[in-house]
Every structure is written in structure tokens, then in C-alpha cells.
Design a protein around this motif. Structure first.
Motif, short mmCIF file in Angstrom:
data_model
loop_
_atom_site.label_atom_id
_atom_site.label_comp_id
_atom_site.label_asym_id
_atom_site.label_seq_id
_atom_site.Cartn_x
_atom_site.Cartn_y
_atom_site.Cartn_z
N GLU A 76 -0.35 0.93 -3.37
CA GLU A 76 -1.79 0.67 -3.22
C GLU A 76 -2.05 -0.49 -2.25
OE1 GLU A 76 -4.21 2.60 -4.11
OE2 GLU A 76 -2.90 3.95 -5.23
N ALA A 77 -1.19 -1.50 -2.28
CA ALA A 77 -1.33 -2.61 -1.32
C ALA A 77 -1.06 -2.10 0.10
CB ALA A 77 -0.38 -3.75 -1.69
N ALA A 78 -0.08 -1.22 0.25
CA ALA A 78 0.20 -0.62 1.56
C ALA A 78 -1.00 0.20 2.04
CB ALA A 78 1.45 0.26 1.49
N ALA A 79 -1.69 0.84 1.10
CA ALA A 79 -2.88 1.64 1.44
C ALA A 79 -3.94 0.77 2.10
CB ALA A 79 -3.45 2.31 0.19
N LEU A 80 -4.05 -0.48 1.68
CA LEU A 80 -5.04 -1.38 2.26
C LEU A 80 -4.72 -1.70 3.72
CD1 LEU A 80 -5.64 -3.81 -0.75
CD2 LEU A 80 -7.05 -1.87 -0.02
N GLN A 81 -3.47 -1.43 4.12
CA GLN A 81 -3.09 -1.58 5.53
C GLN A 81 -2.89 -0.21 6.19
OE1 GLN A 81 -0.26 -4.65 6.65
NE2 GLN A 81 -0.47 -5.65 4.66
N GLY A 82 -3.39 0.83 5.52
CA GLY A 82 -3.36 2.17 6.11
C GLY A 82 -2.01 2.86 6.05
N LYS A 83 -1.15 2.43 5.13
CA LYS A 83 0.20 3.01 5.07
C LYS A 83 0.58 3.47 3.67
CE LYS A 83 2.15 1.06 9.21
NZ LYS A 83 3.32 0.43 9.84
N PHE A 84 -0.39 4.07 2.95
CA PHE A 84 -0.08 4.54 1.59
C PHE A 84 1.05 5.56 1.60
CE2 PHE A 84 -0.35 7.77 -1.68
CZ PHE A 84 -0.20 7.00 -2.82
N TRP A 85 0.90 6.61 2.41
CA TRP A 85 1.88 7.72 2.36
C TRP A 85 3.25 7.26 2.83
CZ3 TRP A 85 1.05 11.44 -0.79
CH2 TRP A 85 -0.26 11.82 -1.10
#
Length: 171
Positions: A76-85
Motif C-alpha cells: 500500500e505504501a508502494a501504491a502511494l508512489q504508483g508501484k503497487f503491482w
């Protein structure tokens, strides 16, 4: 059982937007069954991703999997930088090595901004997203992982069965 709530803007999706077939997985990053499902679902998306939509929702079984929630937090933290997947895939591809420090290594490998990542993993909105996914799973009748839903209905089979079904219905 039916999916509650329906797929929305807060969900992590890949594949075709507004697809006729929408598959939702409730997963736990440390669950060995989810780990085994991952390559099958990946194959399904490589074959049918232009025609179906795939959604991942967090369902960390924290009582039995020590790193399930920290892994969900990292994704979820990665998602905030556009890298969820990218984080989602990296976690499943390295499931045997899960630890707090390994999740930080993955963030580094994915070239996430480290200072921001360390701030984001502590954010209440990250925790709230995981809790919200988990609660939606409970409301939808999820009692183990992976749990799959096809077009809002619980799919009573494993990922291999789902891939077989897609082979039959997606032309």
C-alpha cells in the motif's frame, strides 16, 4: 456469497477497465496457497488481461502469518508512489524471504523514494485501506485465502479452476 462492496476507485486493478469479467482476489502475502495461486493468476492475466479486469484486496491473516500485514503495508505504501503491482509481484515472487528488512530491500529495488516510503508505511490511510479491504472480505464471506470472486460472486474453486474457466469462456 456476493462481493461487498463492489469494485470501486480505491481498489487496485489491472487489465481492462470496464471489462465484462471482473475477478477479485482476497489475498495474504505470506499465505502459501496465495503464493501458489500467484503464477496461475499471472498466467491468466497475461493471456486474458486485455479482456478481463483483476483486482487485489488485502486479507492478511495476521494471527498465523507474522509478515502478512507488514507486506500489505509495504504494498500500500508502494501504491502511494504508483508501484503497487510491482511491490505486489515482488512480494509474491520472494515470499520465502519475507521479513521487515526484506520489505525495505524490495522498496529499494523498486526504486521507491526511501524517505517517503518510511513515512508512508506509518500513515493511517495505509492502515485504513488494509482494514477496509479486510472488513469487505469479512462482509463478503471470505474465510481463507486466496478467496476469488468472479463478477461479484464467490468462486468455489482454486486458481487453476479459474484459469480453466477463463480458457472456456474468454474467446
Amino acid at each position: 456469497m456476493s462481493l461487498k462492496p463492489a469494485v470501486g476507485t480505491t481498489d487496485h486493478t489491472q487489465g481492462k477497465k470496464n471489462a465484462d469479467i471482473v475477478i477479485v482476489e482476497y489475498g495474504d502475502y505470506q499465505c502459501p496457497y496465495c503464493g501458489a495461486a500467484y503464477p496461475v493468476l499471472k498466467e491468466m492475466m497475461s493471456k486474458y488481461g486485455k479482456r478481463i479486469q483483476f483486482v487485489f484486496r488485502n486479507f492478511p491473516l495476521s494471527e498465523i502469518h507474522q509478515y502478512a500485514r507488514p507486506a500489505a503495508v509495504a504494498a500500500e505504501a508502494a501504491a502511494l508512489q504508483g508501484k503497487f503491482w510491482e511491490m505486489h509481484d515482488a512480494i509474491y515472487e520472494n515470499q520465502d524471504y519475507l521479513s521487515e528488512s526484506f520489505l525495505l530491500e524490495l522498496a529499494e529495488k523498486l526504486e521507491l523514494e526511501p524517505h517517503q516510503f518510511n513515512i508512508d508505511i506509518k500513515k493511517t490511510e495505509v492502515a485504513a485501506k488494509i482494514d477496509s479491504d479486510f472488513e469487505s472480505g469479512v462482509l463478503s464471506g471470505v474465510n481463507g485465502t486466496p478467496s476469488l470472486f468472479v463478477n461479484g460472486r464467490k468462486f468455489n474453486g482454486g486458481p487453476e479452476d479459474l484459469l480453466q474457466l477463463m480458457n472456456e469462456i474468454v474467446k
